[in-house]
Motif scaffolding. Structure first.
Motif, PDB file in Angstrom:
ATOM      1  N   MET A   1       0.827  -1.212   0.000  1.00  0.00           N
ATOM      2  CA  MET A   1       0.000   0.000   0.000  1.00  0.00           C
ATOM      3  C   MET A   1       0.853   1.250   0.000  1.00  0.00           C
ATOM      4  N   VAL A   2       1.973   1.239   0.715  1.00  0.00           N
ATOM      5  CA  VAL A   2       2.756   2.458   0.884  1.00  0.00           C
ATOM      6  C   VAL A   2       3.724   2.692  -0.267  1.00  0.00           C
ATOM      7  N   ALA A   3       3.745   1.785  -1.248  1.00  0.00           N
ATOM      8  CA  ALA A   3       4.705   1.938  -2.343  1.00  0.00           C
ATOM      9  C   ALA A   3       4.348   3.098  -3.256  1.00  0.00           C
ATOM     10  N   ILE A   4       3.063   3.374  -3.406  1.00  0.00           N
ATOM     11  CA  ILE A   4       2.588   4.423  -4.319  1.00  0.00           C
ATOM     12  C   ILE A   4       1.675   5.365  -3.535  1.00  0.00           C
ATOM     13  N   HIS A   5       1.901   6.650  -3.659  1.00  0.00           N
ATOM     14  CA  HIS A   5       1.185   7.605  -2.811  1.00  0.00           C
ATOM     15  C   HIS A   5      -0.325   7.592  -3.046  1.00  0.00           C
ATOM     16  N   THR A   6      -0.772   7.295  -4.264  1.00  0.00           N
ATOM     17  CA  THR A   6      -2.210   7.341  -4.536  1.00  0.00           C
ATOM     18  C   THR A   6      -2.963   6.268  -3.753  1.00  0.00           C
ATOM     19  N   THR A   7      -2.479   5.033  -3.801  1.00  0.00           N
ATOM     20  CA  THR A   7      -3.147   3.982  -3.031  1.00  0.00           C
ATOM     21  C   THR A   7      -2.924   4.169  -1.532  1.00  0.00           C
ATOM     22  N   SER A   8      -1.791   4.727  -1.160  1.00  0.00           N
ATOM     23  CA  SER A   8      -1.524   4.983   0.256  1.00  0.00           C
ATOM     24  C   SER A   8      -2.507   6.021   0.801  1.00  0.00           C
ATOM     25  N   PHE A   9      -2.659   7.142   0.094  1.00  0.00           N
ATOM     26  CA  PHE A   9      -3.606   8.177   0.524  1.00  0.00           C
ATOM     27  C   PHE A   9      -5.028   7.625   0.564  1.00  0.00           C
ATOM     28  N   THR A  10      -5.411   6.913  -0.494  1.00  0.00           N
ATOM     29  CA  THR A  10      -6.788   6.452  -0.602  1.00  0.00           C
ATOM     30  C   THR A  10      -7.126   5.446   0.488  1.00  0.00           C
ATOM     31  N   THR A  11      -6.271   4.450   0.702  1.00  0.00           N
ATOM     32  CA  THR A  11      -6.559   3.440   1.724  1.00  0.00           C
ATOM     33  C   THR A  11      -6.581   4.060   3.114  1.00  0.00           C
ATOM     34  N   THR A  12      -5.694   5.008   3.366  1.00  0.00           N
ATOM     35  CA  THR A  12      -5.720   5.700   4.661  1.00  0.00           C
ATOM     36  C   THR A  12      -7.024   6.467   4.823  1.00  0.00           C
ATOM     37  N   ASN A  13      -7.470   7.142   3.776  1.00  0.00           N
ATOM     38  CA  ASN A  13      -8.740   7.860   3.837  1.00  0.00           C
ATOM     39  C   ASN A  13      -9.911   6.909   4.056  1.00  0.00           C
ATOM     40  N   VAL A  14      -9.869   5.731   3.437  1.00  0.00           N
ATOM     41  CA  VAL A  14     -10.933   4.747   3.642  1.00  0.00           C
ATOM     42  C   VAL A  14     -11.033   4.387   5.121  1.00  0.00           C
ATOM     43  N   ILE A  15      -9.899   4.099   5.742  1.00  0.00           N
ATOM     44  CA  ILE A  15      -9.894   3.731   7.153  1.00  0.00           C
ATOM     45  C   ILE A  15     -10.418   4.874   8.021  1.00  0.00           C
ATOM     46  N   LEU A  16      -9.967   6.091   7.746  1.00  0.00           N
ATOM     47  CA  LEU A  16     -10.391   7.240   8.555  1.00  0.00           C
ATOM     48  C   LEU A  16     -11.870   7.547   8.353  1.00  0.00           C
ATOM     49  N   ASP A  17     -12.349   7.461   7.116  1.00  0.00           N
ATOM     50  CA  ASP A  17     -13.770   7.718   6.856  1.00  0.00           C
ATOM     51  C   ASP A  17     -14.648   6.648   7.498  1.00  0.00           C
ATOM     52  N   LEU A  18     -14.249   5.396   7.322  1.00  0.00           N
ATOM     53  CA  LEU A  18     -15.063   4.288   7.821  1.00  0.00           C
ATOM     54  C   LEU A  18     -15.156   4.295   9.339  1.00  0.00           C
ATOM     55  N   TYR A  19     -14.036   4.509  10.015  1.00  0.00           N
ATOM     56  CA  TYR A  19     -14.028   4.399  11.465  1.00  0.00           C
ATOM     57  C   TYR A  19     -14.290   5.726  12.177  1.00  0.00           C
ATOM     58  N   SER A  20     -14.636   6.749  11.422  1.00  0.00           N
ATOM     59  CA  SER A  20     -15.153   7.962  12.045  1.00  0.00           C
ATOM     60  C   SER A  20     -16.645   8.116  11.748  1.00  0.00           C
ATOM     61  N   SER A  21     -17.222   7.152  11.026  1.00  0.00           N
ATOM     62  CA  SER A  21     -18.665   7.137  10.813  1.00  0.00           C
ATOM     63  C   SER A  21     -19.342   6.606  12.074  1.00  0.00           C
ATOM     64  N   PRO A  22     -20.620   6.888  12.271  1.00  0.00           N
ATOM     65  CA  PRO A  22     -21.285   6.432  13.503  1.00  0.00           C
ATOM     66  C   PRO A  22     -21.299   4.902  13.593  1.00  0.00           C
ATOM     67  N   PRO A  23     -20.873   4.334  14.708  1.00  0.00           N
ATOM     68  CA  PRO A  23     -20.925   2.870  14.846  1.00  0.00           C
ATOM     69  C   PRO A  23     -22.325   2.308  14.627  1.00  0.00           C
ATOM     70  N   SER A  24     -23.346   3.117  14.953  1.00  0.00           N
ATOM     71  CA  SER A  24     -24.727   2.654  14.792  1.00  0.00           C
ATOM     72  C   SER A  24     -25.092   2.385  13.337  1.00  0.00           C
ATOM     73  N   ALA A  25     -24.319   2.935  12.393  1.00  0.00           N
ATOM     74  CA  ALA A  25     -24.597   2.691  10.979  1.00  0.00           C
ATOM     75  C   ALA A  25     -24.347   1.235  10.607  1.00  0.00           C
ATOM     76  N   GLY A  26     -23.508   0.553  11.368  1.00  0.00           N
ATOM     77  CA  GLY A  26     -23.265  -0.861  11.137  1.00  0.00           C
ATOM     78  C   GLY A  26     -22.442  -1.176   9.908  1.00  0.00           C
ATOM     79  N   PHE A  27     -21.679  -0.207   9.416  1.00  0.00           N
ATOM     80  CA  PHE A  27     -20.908  -0.435   8.190  1.00  0.00           C
ATOM     81  C   PHE A  27     -19.880  -1.549   8.355  1.00  0.00           C
ATOM     82  N   VAL A  28     -19.122  -1.496   9.439  1.00  0.00           N
ATOM     83  CA  VAL A  28     -18.032  -2.461   9.623  1.00  0.00           C
ATOM     84  C   VAL A  28     -18.589  -3.876   9.752  1.00  0.00           C
ATOM     85  N   GLU A  29     -19.655  -4.041  10.535  1.00  0.00           N
ATOM     86  CA  GLU A  29     -20.246  -5.363  10.716  1.00  0.00           C
ATOM     87  C   GLU A  29     -20.772  -5.917   9.392  1.00  0.00           C
ATOM     88  N   ALA A  30     -21.383  -5.051   8.583  1.00  0.00           N
ATOM     89  CA  ALA A  30     -21.905  -5.501   7.289  1.00  0.00           C
ATOM     90  C   ALA A  30     -20.778  -5.842   6.321  1.00  0.00           C
TER      91      ALA A  30
END
Length: 242
Positions: A1-30
């Motif tokens: 992931m860290v070899a190329i900045h585009t995938t590094s930025f994007t995957t990091t943003n995915v993690i930050l977006d997903l785990y700052s969403s409300p837990p009640s949304a149930g995204f991670v469990e789904a």
């Protein structure tokens, strides 16, 4: 992931977006339910066909690429024709002028994305799963079935499905309203590899790790027309028990 900045930025943003969403949304469990189900259906192996069935994973990555675009302006081009470029509306652009598309603004335009300033991990998969009868079983129970739709609701659902399917999975399919990989014949040629890489990384993460939810999404840092995850951002993570 860290070899190329585009995938590094994007995957990091995915993690930050997903785990700052409300837990009640149930995204991670789904997401976890989908990964475990697809993984089992394909004999415990992540093949290309198996990865193509990760509709929610695909949508989660795509939504983050929309919501947290790291390129404010994309597809920059320089007018090379000696006599310039003539556009509709009597617009003339001289030779040598650089042009670009306001990617982040298009991605957050309410005309294309309802509630555009809200992160919705399943924005691009929900209508597709509904129209194809894919149900989710999370925490031991299936989602409740609603009352039969009225004729008006059926028309609204059909229009919504058409809108979603035009932009939906896979995330490698660009267009006039999703420009993370560009569009047309000069779309990013590596987008298929990058998509598989990011999808499998997210699948592995949700299957094997717990990430602590964040009360607020860490702000991105800005450099010229680029937005990137702040270097000071930290998360807390632990291995899931088998």
């Amino acid at each position: 992931m860290v070899a190329i900045h585009t995938t590094s930025f994007t995957t990091t943003n995915v993690i930050l977006d997903l785990y700052s969403s409300p837990p009640s949304a149930g995204f991670v469990e789904a997401l976890r339910e989908e990964c475990n189900r697809v993984f089992a259906n394909y004999g415990g192996s992540w093949t290309g066909d198996a990865a193509s069935k990760l509709y929610r994973i695909d949508s989660t990555v795509k939504e983050s690429m929309r919501f947290s675009s790291f390129g404010m302006v994309g597809m920059t081009r320089r007018v090379s024709a000696s006599d310039g470029l003539d556009l509709e509306g009597n617009v003339h652009i001289p030779q040598g002028i650089r042009l670009g598309i306001p990617v982040a603004q298009i991605h957050c335009d309410e005309a294309y994305y309802p509630s555009a300033t809200t992160y919705d991990a399943f924005r691009f998969s929900r209508a597709y799963e509904k129209s194809n009868g894919i149900t989710s079983k999370v925490n031991g129970s299936t989602a409740e079935q609603s009352d039969p739709p009225t004729k008006f609701q059926e028309r609204e659902d059909l229009a919504d499905r058409k809108h979603q399917q035009q932009q939906r999975i896979p995330l490698t399919r660009g267009g006039g309203t999703f420009l993370a990989f560009g569009t047309g014949k000069h779309s990013c040629p590596g987008r298929f590899f990058a998509a598989h890489e990011m999808k499998l990384m997210l699948a592995y993460l949700v299957q094997h790790y717990d990430v602590e939810y964040m009360p607020k999404r860490p702000a991105q840092s800005h450099f010229m027309e680029v937005k990137m995850p702040a270097k000071s951002t930290t998360i807390r993570i632990r291995k899931r028990q088998p």
